[in-house]
Design an enzyme around this catalytic site. Structure first.
Site, PDB file in Angstrom:
ATOM      1  N   ILE A 103       0.814  -1.212   0.000  1.00 14.05           N
ATOM      2  CA  ILE A 103       0.000   0.000   0.000  1.00 14.05           C
ATOM      3  C   ILE A 103       0.845   1.258   0.000  1.00 14.05           C
ATOM      4  CG2 ILE A 103      -1.975  -1.089   1.121  1.00 14.05           C
ATOM      5  CD1 ILE A 103      -0.983  -0.010   3.768  1.00 14.05           C
ATOM      6  N   GLY A 104       2.133   1.112   0.103  1.00 17.80           N
ATOM      7  CA  GLY A 104       2.967   2.306   0.112  1.00 17.80           C
ATOM      8  C   GLY A 104       4.427   1.967  -0.048  1.00 17.80           C
ATOM      9  N   LEU A 105       5.180   2.974  -0.450  1.00 12.40           N
ATOM     10  CA  LEU A 105       6.619   2.839  -0.608  1.00 12.40           C
ATOM     11  C   LEU A 105       7.250   4.021   0.099  1.00 12.40           C
ATOM     12  CD1 LEU A 105       8.796   1.135  -1.991  1.00 12.40           C
ATOM     13  CD2 LEU A 105       8.660   2.692  -3.928  1.00 12.40           C
ATOM     14  N   GLY A 106       7.929   3.744   1.179  1.00 12.83           N
ATOM     15  CA  GLY A 106       8.470   4.832   1.988  1.00 12.83           C
ATOM     16  C   GLY A 106       9.952   4.992   1.839  1.00 12.83           C
TER      17      GLY A 106
ATOM     18  N   TYR B 273      12.310   4.226   3.887  1.00 16.27           N
ATOM     19  CA  TYR B 273      13.184   3.180   4.388  1.00 16.27           C
ATOM     20  C   TYR B 273      12.573   1.800   4.238  1.00 16.27           C
ATOM     21  CZ  TYR B 273      10.220   3.270   8.519  1.00 16.27           C
ATOM     22  OH  TYR B 273       9.150   3.228   9.369  1.00 16.27           O
TER      23      TYR B 273
ATOM     24  N   VAL C 271       5.448  -0.688   2.669  1.00 18.19           N
ATOM     25  CA  VAL C 271       4.345  -0.866   3.601  1.00 18.19           C
ATOM     26  C   VAL C 271       3.319  -1.800   2.984  1.00 18.19           C
ATOM     27  CG1 VAL C 271       2.607   0.260   5.011  1.00 18.19           C
ATOM     28  CG2 VAL C 271       4.702   1.454   4.451  1.00 18.19           C
TER      29      VAL C 271
ATOM     30  N   LYS D 292       5.397  -2.342   8.058  1.00 18.84           N
ATOM     31  CA  LYS D 292       6.463  -1.567   7.427  1.00 18.84           C
ATOM     32  C   LYS D 292       7.732  -2.420   7.436  1.00 18.84           C
ATOM     33  CE  LYS D 292       4.496   2.682   9.275  1.00 18.84           C
ATOM     34  NZ  LYS D 292       4.735   3.949  10.003  1.00 18.84           N
TER      35      LYS D 292
ATOM     36  N   ASP E  12      10.418  15.938  11.517  1.00 18.94           N
ATOM     37  CA  ASP E  12       9.929  15.716  10.159  1.00 18.94           C
ATOM     38  C   ASP E  12       8.410  15.797  10.139  1.00 18.94           C
ATOM     39  OD1 ASP E  12      10.145  15.268   7.443  1.00 18.94           O
ATOM     40  OD2 ASP E  12       9.955  13.102   7.643  1.00 18.94           O
TER      41      ASP E  12
END
Length: 1030
Positions: A754-757, A759, A762, A775, A871
Site C-alpha cells: 500500500i505504500g513505498l516509503g 526506508y 508498507v 512496514k 519531520d
C-alpha cells in the site's frame, strides 16, 4: 595448387602473414571468410571512403560530427590514392588482437595512415594487382589474406566475436595516442573516472557539430585546421603543457600548495584542505566566484572571441582561459588534481548534471567520502555527493544548439548537479566506477588512486614518480554510465509513488533561487554546504551488508571511539540522547532492489539540542568532551565517534552546574546518520527505564486504528533527552528485551503493498484477525549493536500511548524480515485528503484536525525524555475512519534512507522544515512548531506548500532569503495570526503546542462563515465551497 612460401604483406598495415601450403586449407579459409563477411553484412566489392575525411559515415550507434565544410570524401578515380576494398577492414581486424577495448573513431591519425597505403599487393612475388578491380580472383585472395590474419591469433573464434562487436561499435584504429583515447571517452561517455589521467594532447570538444547519428569525434588536427568563423557552433579546449606556459605555471602552483598542505594533514595524506585550495586556485584564475551569471557569460564570450582572433584557431589552450564557465573550471581542476595525485572524477552533460554545458568534479576526501567540488558559487566548498541528489525533469527546449546559448542556462550551477551517488561507508556506484570507503592505508591501493603522501620538498617529478600516470584503457560497454533510478518516496506510506504531475515539473535552472540568495549572502554556498554535509552522513560500517568489516578502520578516531563506546556501555548510567541524536535518519542508499546508484539527500536535519542528564555518572573524560566541541565535519562518516562524543558530553554535563552542553553540528549529523546506532549500549538500557515514567500517559484514551504509512521523520524516535534512572536501576535493563512486543513473521498474513516509503515498503496485513500495516525495512542486515539499538527504539515506541499518536503494535526483530507493525488507518495521510481533487473537508473538521495534530505533538514534547519529531508534515499525519488525526513516524526516523533534498514525491520535507534546520543551525523542539504552521497553512488554504519549487529552491527561499508562504486574505485572521507566530524567525518567539491548543480551542466553538474559499491551481483567487456537515 600450392601457394608459394612467401610473405603476403598488407602495405597499409604492415602485417606479415604466414604461408599456407595446402589448397584445402585455402579453400576452407576462403569459405569461412565469406561466412564471416556475411555476418558483418559486408559485400566483397564494397569500398570504404578515406578514413582521413572529417565527414564520417553514419554508423549504428554513434553520431558523426562534421567539423569543416571544406573537407570532402576522396574521389574514386583509378589514378587517385584510395582505400582498397578490404585493406581498411584488414587493418582493423589485425588490430583486434592487440586491443582490449574500443577506441576513438578511425578518423584519428588518418593522414599518417593514408600515407602508408599502397595501391597494390604483391602476389606470387611478381604480380601487382589493383585491389580496386572487380577481379574475383583478387577478391578471393583478399579473403584468404583476412582468413590468414585471423588464423594467426591464439583464439580465432574469440577474435571474430570481438571483431564483430568492435566493428558494430564503430571502433577506431589502434594508432591513437592515450590522450586521444581519453578525449574520446570523455566526449562519448561524458565522464572520466579516478583512474583516468588527462595527458598532453587531450581536448574537450563541446557543441553541436551536425545532426548525424554516428558518434565519432573529429581529430585534433582537423579541429585546429578549421578556420575561425562566427558560424561555428562548437568549441574545443586543448591540454598541451609544452605549448601552454600558463598551464605549467598553474600546475607548479598546485604542487606548491600540495607541499604545504602536509602541515594541515594529521594523517600524512592529502586531505580536503588541499582540495579546497586547488578549487580556490581554479576559481580565482578563471574569474572568481560567480555572483552574476549573466556578467560571467558575457565576459567568457568576449574572451573567447578575443582568443580565437589572436590565435587564429577554434581550439583554445586551457591555460589561456582566464574566464571560465563550469565546464572549463572542471577540466582545469581535474588537470591540477592529476598533477598532484589527488583522485578526481569529472562528469558532464544532461545525464549527470541536468544540463549539457555543465561539468562537475568529484573527489574523495581524507574521510573516504565523495564530494562535489564547487568551483562556481563559492570555490572550495565541498558538497557531499549523496546530498546533492536532487532529481528534476529538465525542459529540453531550454537548451539550444549553440554552446553560447547553452552557457546562459547553467553558467553558475556546477555544484548544483543532479548526479548523486552513495559512497560514504557504503559502495559508491556509477556506470563506470564502484568504490568503497576504505581505511587510509587501503585508499592507496584503491582504483581511485588513493591519497598521496606529500613531503615538504615535493616536486613535479616526485609526484610523477610516486603516482605514475597510467594509460587508461578504453573501458567496455559497462563503462557507460548507468542511468540513475531513484527509489521513489511517497508523501504517505499509503499513497504509493509520487504523482506524475510533480515529476513533470520543468525547471530551467535548479539553482536559480540559490543564485539569487547568493547575491544577498556571499556565504550562502558555505552555509548550504554545511546543510548538505549534515544531511549526507552514512551509517557505520557494520550496519549494512554492503560494507565490509575492514572499513571500520576508516580513521584512527573511529576505532578508538568504538572501543570507548563499548566501555561506556558497561558503566555509564546516564542517558545522553541529545536532541541532535534524534535525527538519526540513516542516510542509507538504495534498497537492495536493483543495485543501481541511489539518489538521496539530506532529509534528516539533526538539531543541536541540549544534552540533559540527571544521573550522577562521571565515567567520561574531559578530553572526549573537548573533542566533541571541536570535531570537524569530515569525521562525520564515523558514526560511532559521535555516539561516544555525545556520551562524554552528557557525562560532563551531569557533573557541572553550568548550562548543558550543545554539541557541534558535525556530531549531531554523525549521530543522525547512524541509523539505529544512535547511542551507546548503556543509553539503550537507560531509555527503557526512562520510558516507564511516561509511557502510560494518555493510554486510556486510545482507540484502536491502524495505519502504517508514512516516511519516518528524520529525528523522531531518537529525540530522547534525558533519563530519570539512577543508581543500580540501569543494570536491570540489561535483562529487558522486546519479547513482550515481538511479533513472529509467520503470524502475519501479508497482503498487497500500500505504500513505498523512505526506508521500506508498507503492506496491508492481518495479525490474528486484526488489520495492521506492516512496514518492512529495506535494510535487513542489522546485526550486533545496530540490531540492539533497533530494539531499543522499539522499547520506546511501545510505551507511547495517546489518542493522537499512531498505535505501535509490535515489531519483527529478526532478519530477514525486520518490520514494524502498527495499526492500519484506512483514510491514509492528511496530505492526501487535503490535496485530493474532490476535497470534502469543511472548516470545522479541518479545525478539529489541526487540534488533533497539536495534541499529538504536545504529548511528544511533554514526554520525558522529550521527543522532537523534526519531520512533521501533513504526509506524516494519518487519519482514521472517524477523521481523527494521528502523528506517526516519530520513532524510527533513524531508518530513513532519503533526505529532504532527495524526494521526488509530491511532498518532500524541505517544504515543512524550519529555516534554522535548513541552515544547519542549532534547533530545538520549536522547529516542530514551524512545521506545524505549514500544516495549518495547508489546512486553511487547501494548497500545497511551495508547490512550484523544487526542494533545493525551497532551501534557498526559506533558509537564506527568509521567505514565507503567502497567507491569503480569506483565511480567518486568528488562524493567520497563529500561523505567523509559528513562523517566527526567532524560534524562542514561537508558541508552544500547549499555547497552540489553547488558541485553537477558542476558535472551535463559534464557527463563523459557512463558505470556504477553494483554491484554484496557479491562481491567487480561490472560489468558495459550501460547508459540509459531519
Amino acid at each position: 595448387m600450392k601457394v608459394k612460401e612467401e610473405t603476403l604483406k598488407n602495405l597499409g598495415d604492415g602485417v606479415v602473414l604466414r604461408p599456407v601450403d595446402h589448397c584445402s586449407s585455402i579453400w576452407s579459409m576462403k569459405m569461412n571468410m565469406k561466412n564471416f563477411l556475411k555476418k558483418l553484412h559486408i559485400s566483397p566489392n564494397q569500398s570504404d571512403e578515406a578514413e582521413g575525411s572529417i565527414s564520417t559515415t553514419k554508423s549504428n550507434h554513434h553520431k558523426s560530427i562534421d567539423v569543416s565544410s571544406s573537407s570532402s570524401p576522396r574521389s574514386h578515380h583509378s589514378n587517385s590514392p584510395e582505400i582498397k576494398p578490404f585493406s581498411g577492414l584488414s587493418n582493423w581486424l589485425s588490430s583486434v588482437g592487440h586491443r582490449k577495448i574500443p577506441s576513438p573513431p578511425n578518423s584519428f591519425n588518418a593522414k599518417n595512415r593514408a600515407a602508408t597505403v599502397d595501391d597494390t599487393v604483391v602476389v606470387n612475388g611478381s604480380e601487382h594487382v589493383d585491389l580496386g578491380s572487380k577481379d574475383p580472383a583478387v577478391e578471393e585472395e583478399n579473403q584468404i589474406q583476412l582468413a590468414l590474419e585471423l588464423s594467426a591469433r591464439e583464439d580465432p573464434e574469440a577474435t571474430q566475436i570481438e571483431a564483430i562487436k568492435q566493428f558494430s561499435l564503430g571502433s577506431c584504429a589502434p594508432e591513437n595516442s592515450p590522450a586521444e583515447l581519453i578525449a574520446y571517452r570523455y566526449w562519448n561517455y561524458n565522464c572520466l573516472g579516478y583512474d583516468d589521467k588527462i595527458l598532453d594532447g587531450f581536448y574537450d570538444l563541446y557543441g553541436v557539430l551536425n545532426a548525424s547519428s554516428a558518434e565519432r569525434i573529429p581529430p585534433l588536427l582537423d579541429l585546429q585546421g578549421t578556420p575561425v568563423s562566427d558560424g561555428v557552433t562548437w568549441e574545443a579546449v586543448l591540454v598541451n603543457r609544452s605549448g601552454d606556459s600558463n598551464l605549467l605555471r598553474l600546475e607548479q602552483m598546485a604542487l606548491d600548495i600540495a607541499a604545504k598542505s602536509r602541515s594541515v594533514s594529521s594523517s600524512g595524506f592529502v586531505n580536503s584542505e588541499l582540495v579546497r585550495k586547488l578549487a580556490i586556485l581554479v576559481g580565482d584564475y578563471m574569474g572568481g566566484p560567480v555572483v552574476h551569471p549573466e556578467s560571467m557569460l558575457r565576459a567568457w564570450r568576449s574572451l573567447s572571441y578575443s582568443l580565437k582572433a589572436t590565435l587564429g584557431s577554434m581550439v583554445l589552450p586551457l591555460g589561456s582561459l582566464t574566464i571560465g564557465l563550469a565546464r572549463h573550471r572542471a577540466l582545469l581542476f581535474k588537470v591540477l588534481c592529476d598533477s598532484v595525485g589527488v583522485p578526481c572524477r569529472i562528469v558532464k552533460g544532461q545525464q549527470y548534471t541536468g544540463s549539457e554545458d555543465v561539468a562537475m568534479n568529484f573527489i574523495k576526501a581524507d574521510d573516504g567520502r565523495e564530494y562535489i567540488v564547487d568551483l562556481m558559487g563559492d570555490p572550495g566548498t565541498l558538497i557531499p555527493a549523496d546530498a546533492a541528489g536532487l532529481q528534476i525533469d529538465y525542459d529540453e527546449s531550454a537548451y539550444s544548439a549553440s554552446p553560447g546559448d547553452n552557457d546562459s542556462i547553467h553558467v553558475a550551477s556546477s555544484s548544483n548537479g543532479i548526479e548523486s551517488s552513495y559512497e560514504e561507508n557504503t559502495e559508491f556506484r556509477t556506470g563506470e566506477h564502484r568504490s568503497s570507503t576504505k581505511s587510509s592505508g587501503e585508499r592507496n591501493q584503491s582504483g581511485g588512486g588513493g591519497d598521496l603522501i606529500v613531503h615538504p620538498n615535493i616536486s613535479r617529478e616526485d609526484v610523477k614518480n610516486q603516482k605514475k600516470v597510467e594509460k587508461a584503457p578504453f573501458q567496455n560497454l559497462s563503462s557507460r554510465p548507468i542511468h540513475s533510478f531513484t527509489h521513489m518516496r511517497s508523501p504517505s506510506w499509503t499513497e504509493g509513488v509520487s504523482s506524475p504531475a510533480a515529476q513533470r515539473m520543468k525547471v530551467k535552472d535548479v539553482s536559480q533561487y540559490m543564485i539569487d540568495a547568493a547575491k544577498e549572502n556571499p556565504r550562502l554556498a558555505q552555509k548550504l554546504h554545511d546543510v548538505l554535509l549534515e544531511s549526507g552522513v552514512v551509517a557505520p560500517p557494520n550496519l549494512f551488508s554492503e560494507v565490509y568489516p575492514q572499513q571500520l578502520e576508516a580513521t584512527v578516531e573511529s576505532k578508538n571511539s568504538t572501543e570507548a563506546k563499548k566501555e561506556r556501555g558497561k558503566d555509564l548510567e546516564t542517558t545522553q540522547e541529545g536532541r541532535h541524536q534524534n535525527g538519526f535518519g540513516p542516510v542509507r542508499f538504495l534498497p537492495p532492489l536493483p543495485r543501481v546508484q541511489s539518489k538521496t539527500n539530506a532529509h534528516d536535519q539533526r538539531d543541536n539540542g541540549k544534552v540533559v542528564s540527571q544521573s550522577d555518572s562521571s565515567h567520561s573524560e574531559a578530553s572526549s568532551t573537548e573533542y566533541a566541541r571541536t570535531v570537524p565535519a569530515a569525521v562525520a562518516a564515523a558514526a560511532v565517534v559521535a555516539s561516544s562524543m555525545v556520551a562524554a558530553a552528557a557525562a560532563k554535563s551531569a557533573n557541572s552546574d553550568s548550562s548543558p552542553i550543545e554539541l557541534p553540528a558535525a556530531a549531531a549529523a554523525t549521530a543522525t546518520a547512524a541509523a539505529v546506532v544512535a547511542t551507546a549500549a548503556a543509553v539503550s538500557r537507560q531509555l527503557e527505564l526512562g520510558s516507564n515514567s511516561d509511557g502510560d500517559d494518555g493510554s486510556g484514551g486510545h482507540e484502536p486504528q491502524g495505519s502504517g504509512d508514512s516516511n519516518h521523520g528524520p529525528n523522531s524516535g531518537g529525540e530522547r533527552i534525558s533519563d530519570k534512572s539512577i543508581g543500580n536501576e540501569s543494570s536491570k535493563s540489561d535483562c529487558d528485551d522486546v519479547s513482550d512486543c515481538e511479533i513472529l513473521w509467520e503470524e502475519i498474513t501479508v497482503g498487497e503493498r500500500i505504500g513505498l516509503g523512505s526506508y521500506g515498503e508498507v503492506y496491508r496485513g492481518d495479525w490474528h484477525g486484526t488489520e495492521v500495516a506492516v512496514k518492512k525495512f529495506l535494510d535487513q542486515d542489522l546485526t550486533g549493536e545496530a540490531l540492539e539499538e533497533f530494539r531499543s527504539e522499539v522499547r520506546i515506541m511501545k510505551k507511547l500511548r495517546h489518542p493522537n499518536i499512531v498505535l505501535f503494535m509490535g515489531a519483527v526483530t529478526r532478519p530477514p524480515n525486520l518490520s514494524i507493525v502498527t495499526e492500519f488507518l484506512p483514510r491514509g495521510s492528511l496530505y492526501r485528503l487535503i490535496h485530493r481533487p474532490n476535497n470534502q473537508l469543511d472548516e470545522r473538521r479541518r479545525l478539529r484536525m489541526a487540534l488533533d495534530a497539536a495534541r499529538g505533538m504536545n504529548y511528544l514534547h511533554s514526554c520525558n525524555p522529550m521527543i522532537v519529531h523534526r519531520d512533521l508534515k501533513s504526509p506524516n499525519l494519518l487519519v482514521d475512519k472517524n477523521w481523527v488525526v494521528k502523528v506517526c513516524d516519530f520513532g524510527l526516523s533513524r531508518m530513513k534512507h532519503s533526505t529532504y533534498l532527495s524526494s521526488k514525491s509530491t511532498a518532500g520535507t524541505a517544504e515543512w522544515m524550519a529555516p534554522e534546520v535548513l541552515r544547519n543551525e542549532p534547533a530545538d523542539e520549536k522547529c516542530d512548531v514551524y512545521s506545524y504552521g505549514v500544516i495549518l497553512w495547508e489546512l486553511f488554504t487547501l494548497q500545497q506548500p511551495w508547490g512550484k519549487m523544487n526542494p533545493m529552491q525551497v532551501v534557498g527561499a526559506v533558509g537564506f532569503q527568509h521567505r514565507r508562504l503567502d497567507i491569503p486574505d480569506f483565511v480567518d485572521p486568528a488562524i493567520a495570526d497563529l500561523i505567523s507566530k509559528c513562523w517566527q524567525t526567532d524560534s524562542k518567539l514561537r508558541p508552544s503546542f500547549a499555547e497552540i491548543m489553547a488558541s485553537l480551542k477558542r476558535l472551535q466553538k463559534p464557527v463563523t462563515g459557512s463558505n470556504i474559499p477553494r483554491p484554484v491551481p496557479s491562481s491567487s483567487s480561490l472560489p468558495t465551497e459550501h460547508e459540509q456537515k459531519d
